[in-house]
Design a protein around this motif. Structure first.
Motif, PDB file in Angstrom:
ATOM      1  N   GLN A 131       4.385  22.573   9.932  1.00 25.35           N
ATOM      2  CA  GLN A 131       4.332  21.807   8.677  1.00 25.35           C
ATOM      3  C   GLN A 131       5.751  21.646   8.142  1.00 25.35           C
ATOM      4  O   GLN A 131       6.113  22.140   7.078  1.00 25.35           O
ATOM      5  CB  GLN A 131       3.438  22.505   7.649  1.00 25.35           C
ATOM      6  N   LYS A 172       4.997  17.267   8.588  1.00 24.36           N
ATOM      7  CA  LYS A 172       4.442  16.966   9.907  1.00 24.36           C
ATOM      8  C   LYS A 172       4.861  18.037  10.903  1.00 24.36           C
ATOM      9  O   LYS A 172       5.865  18.728  10.687  1.00 24.36           O
ATOM     10  CB  LYS A 172       4.893  15.588  10.392  1.00 24.36           C
ATOM     11  N   SER A 232       9.316  16.820   5.454  1.00 21.30           N
ATOM     12  CA  SER A 232       9.846  15.549   5.947  1.00 21.30           C
ATOM     13  C   SER A 232      10.117  14.642   4.763  1.00 21.30           C
ATOM     14  O   SER A 232      11.118  14.828   4.084  1.00 21.30           O
ATOM     15  CB  SER A 232       8.875  14.944   6.969  1.00 21.30           C
ATOM     16  N   TYR A 250      -0.362   8.975  17.389  1.00 24.06           N
ATOM     17  CA  TYR A 250       0.868   9.687  17.049  1.00 24.06           C
ATOM     18  C   TYR A 250       1.999   9.365  18.017  1.00 24.06           C
ATOM     19  O   TYR A 250       3.168   9.623  17.723  1.00 24.06           O
ATOM     20  CB  TYR A 250       0.600  11.194  16.980  1.00 24.06           C
ATOM     21  N   TYR A 305       5.043   8.756  15.181  1.00 26.25           N
ATOM     22  CA  TYR A 305       6.295   9.516  15.155  1.00 26.25           C
ATOM     23  C   TYR A 305       7.522   8.620  15.280  1.00 26.25           C
ATOM     24  O   TYR A 305       8.622   9.023  14.911  1.00 26.25           O
ATOM     25  CB  TYR A 305       6.307  10.567  16.262  1.00 26.25           C
ATOM     26  N   THR A 336      -1.922  16.783   6.158  1.00 22.91           N
ATOM     27  CA  THR A 336      -0.702  16.587   6.944  1.00 22.91           C
ATOM     28  C   THR A 336      -0.923  16.580   8.453  1.00 22.91           C
ATOM     29  O   THR A 336      -0.054  16.114   9.185  1.00 22.91           O
ATOM     30  CB  THR A 336       0.329  17.694   6.632  1.00 22.91           C
ATOM     31  N   SER A 337      -2.065  17.094   8.938  1.00 21.93           N
ATOM     32  CA  SER A 337      -2.249  17.207  10.383  1.00 21.93           C
ATOM     33  C   SER A 337      -3.486  16.494  10.895  1.00 21.93           C
ATOM     34  O   SER A 337      -3.420  15.739  11.863  1.00 21.93           O
ATOM     35  CB  SER A 337      -2.318  18.686  10.792  1.00 21.93           C
ATOM     36  N   TRP A 353       0.949  10.165   6.073  1.00 22.84           N
ATOM     37  CA  TRP A 353       1.976   9.305   6.674  1.00 22.84           C
ATOM     38  C   TRP A 353       2.134   8.087   5.764  1.00 22.84           C
ATOM     39  O   TRP A 353       1.169   7.384   5.484  1.00 22.84           O
ATOM     40  CB  TRP A 353       1.579   8.907   8.093  1.00 22.84           C
ATOM     41  N   ASP A 363       6.956   8.051   8.917  1.00 17.99           N
ATOM     42  CA  ASP A 363       7.272   9.429   8.578  1.00 17.99           C
ATOM     43  C   ASP A 363       6.202   9.927   7.628  1.00 17.99           C
ATOM     44  O   ASP A 363       5.534   9.150   6.932  1.00 17.99           O
ATOM     45  CB  ASP A 363       8.657   9.553   7.942  1.00 17.99           C
ATOM     46  N   ALA A 364       6.038  11.248   7.599  1.00 20.65           N
ATOM     47  CA  ALA A 364       4.984  11.873   6.809  1.00 20.65           C
ATOM     48  C   ALA A 364       5.570  12.780   5.750  1.00 20.65           C
ATOM     49  O   ALA A 364       6.747  13.141   5.795  1.00 20.65           O
ATOM     50  CB  ALA A 364       4.071  12.672   7.734  1.00 20.65           C
TER      51      ALA A 364
END
Length: 508
Positions: free
Chosen positions: A73, A66, A76, A54, A58, A157-158, A164, A62-63
């Motif tokens: 959350q 994120k 994005s 990450y 970052y 997402t995490s 991503w 992009d996700a």
């Protein structure tokens, strides 16, 4: 011309003056990075269950959603999303105007493609529960689940890199290997060059949807030696130095113009006893594993390594994580450790085999091995570069004792899935009762009941002495005088500088 007419003309002329454009990115920010950089970390599809990738995701990518400042959350590439009443359908609306670095728009096909090619941590857990991904139009994506799954967004997402997004056409054209050599993403910075073992160079992507970055160029220099990182910071060759510990951190504090940035992360570190499932191994006896825990003076190591900033813990799951259970701490009791070893049949100690660690934390391993030697546990230290360490860890090539750790986003379930469940990406074995409870909690929609099950799992992990927790890492970094905003700590529970588009240098 009358006075009134003149005023009207001036007003009209004023309306024709174009609005001032965002300031062009300027300057360079340089990091002294504590680990060797692996090209696999440039591709979201191969994201392992650790935070290190990450550092680059970052910047380059992009996700859909994120973790961001003030929002774990944050919308994005997905501008918004909704969940059906039955919990089986998640609809995402893509952000209009979001582009990849090659100028192509981010579309629903790219989202579907990125999900389908994902093969990193928790890929099986995620894909086993998704019935299908639909793209009703270029701006909408629909995920259909086989059954309600309260952790879908957390995993998507995490805990994984599946959310991503990479450009489908470009990846198909250049191939997976080519993509690692020349990645194209939708993040605030675009790829310029990568010299293995030396540095990664990125440049601002001025069309980034959230904002134009203020810094033109980012340089990540590979500097594994602690003393060299600090020296570079003092000479102005680096603006941020990651992982400055022990006496070097004390020296940094004493140096005018430098700042020590301290974060307590969800970066639990712990020891894995890989042979606990082998009845022929001393590590299979829980008394031996308990003795190994009692032999470690964690407070002393904390003071020596992280100036006392790490948080003591009895678990390998962060206390701040959702569904986390606060486990009892192991006291430092070498006399009791020797007694337990004798009861287990090892009054003179035993050879514990290899002790493998990430080289960045080799000094922690040396300290633990020294404490173990006092009670009779003898190990051979084997430090590895981080990319090689986690590759061998994931491929189940390491044996005896592994100094594990991660600061990856998620919750208690995501950590258990990766490291405790018998089918986890980093698991060397498991226990049927824990596996059964984990499968049960995954479909439990009542949050209180789910929390109780996850707490029970963590209690069983503790009772079985599956691991030797070390700490929740106090992460110490150095920041130089040119930096106005380092990004360290802006995103809660994130180890590195981010969001990169928010970073700033001081005015000259």
């Amino acid at each position: 011309m009358t006075r009134r007419a003149l005023v009207v003309v001036l007003l009209l002329q004023g309306l024709l003056i174009p609005a001032s454009a965002p300031a062009a990115p300027e300057g360079q920010l340089t990091w002294a990075v504590h680990v060797s950089i692996a090209p696999t970390w440039f591709d979201p599809a191969e994201t392992p269950g650790i935070i290190t990738p990450y550092m680059f995701l970052y910047a380059l990518h992009d996700a859909m959603l994120k973790p961001m400042p003030g929002n774990p959350q944050a919308p994005s590439l997905a501008e918004s999303w909704s969940v059906s009443k039955d919990g089986l359908t998640y609809d995402f609306k893509l952000r209009t105007g979001a582009k990849f670095h090659n100028g192509e728009p981010v579309t629903a096909e790219d989202v579907k493609f990125s999900y389908e090619r994902y093969k990193g941590a928790a890929a099986k857990s995620l894909k086993d529960r998704v019935a299908g991904v639909e793209t009703p139009d270029p701006g909408r994506v629909r995920f259909r689940l086989k059954a309600p799954w309260p952790d879908f967004l957390t995993f998507y997402t995490s805990a994984t890199g599946a959310g991503w997004i990479v450009p489908k056409k470009y990846v198909e054209k250049i191939g997976d290997d080519g993509y690692k050599k020349s990645p194209v993403g939708a993040g605030p910075y675009k790829f310029v060059s990568f010299t293995p073992g030396i540095e990664l160079v990125l440049e601002a992507f001025e069309a980034y949807w959230r904002k134009t970055p203020s810094i033109k160029r980012l340089v990540f220099r590979v500097v594994p030696e602690d003393t060299t990182r600090l020296a570079m910071l003092k000479r102005g060759e680096a603006d941020i130095a990651y992982s400055v510990r022990g006496a070097l951190a004390e020296e940094l504090v004493r140096t005018p113009g430098l700042k020590l940035a301290t974060l307590v992360l969800p970066a639990n570190q712990w020891l894995v006893f890989t042979d606990q499932w082998d009845p022929k191994s001393p590590w299979s006896d829980h008394r031996v594993r308990l003795a190994a825990n009692l032999a470690i003076d964690r407070k002393a190591i904390n003071q020596a390594e992280t100036l006392g900033h790490s948080r003591m813990t009895g678990s390998m799951i962060p206390q701040e994580f959702e569904f986390g259970w606060v486990a009892p701490l192991y006291p430092y009791d070498p006399a009791k450790a020797k007694q337990l070893l004798a009861e287990a049949g090892y009054p003179n100690g035993f050879d514990g085999g290899e002790y493998t660690s990430d080289v960045a934390y080799g000094s922690v391993g040396e300290a633990i091995a020294s404490y173990w030697k006092v009670v009779g546990i003898r190990v051979q230290l084997r430090p590895l570069e981080r990319a090689a360490f986690f590759a061998q860890y994931r491929e189940k090539k390491l044996r005896n004792v592994i100094q594990s750790g991660t600061a990856a986003f998620g919750n208690a379930a995501t950590r258990i899935e990766a490291f405790v469940h018998s089918k986890g990406i980093f698991a060397y074995g498991g226990y049927p009762d824990i596996d059964g409870l984990f499968d049960e909690q995954a479909s439990e929609l009542d949050k209180k009941k789910r929390e109780a099950i996850l707490h029970k799992i963590q209690q069983l992990v503790h009772e079985k002495v599956m691991y030797a927790p070390i700490w929740e890492l106090g992460w110490l970094n150095g920041v130089g005088p040119r930096v106005a905003e380092s990004g360290l700590g802006l995103i809660p529970m994130h180890a590195y500088s981010a969001p990169y588009e928010d970073l700033k240098l001081k005015a000259k």
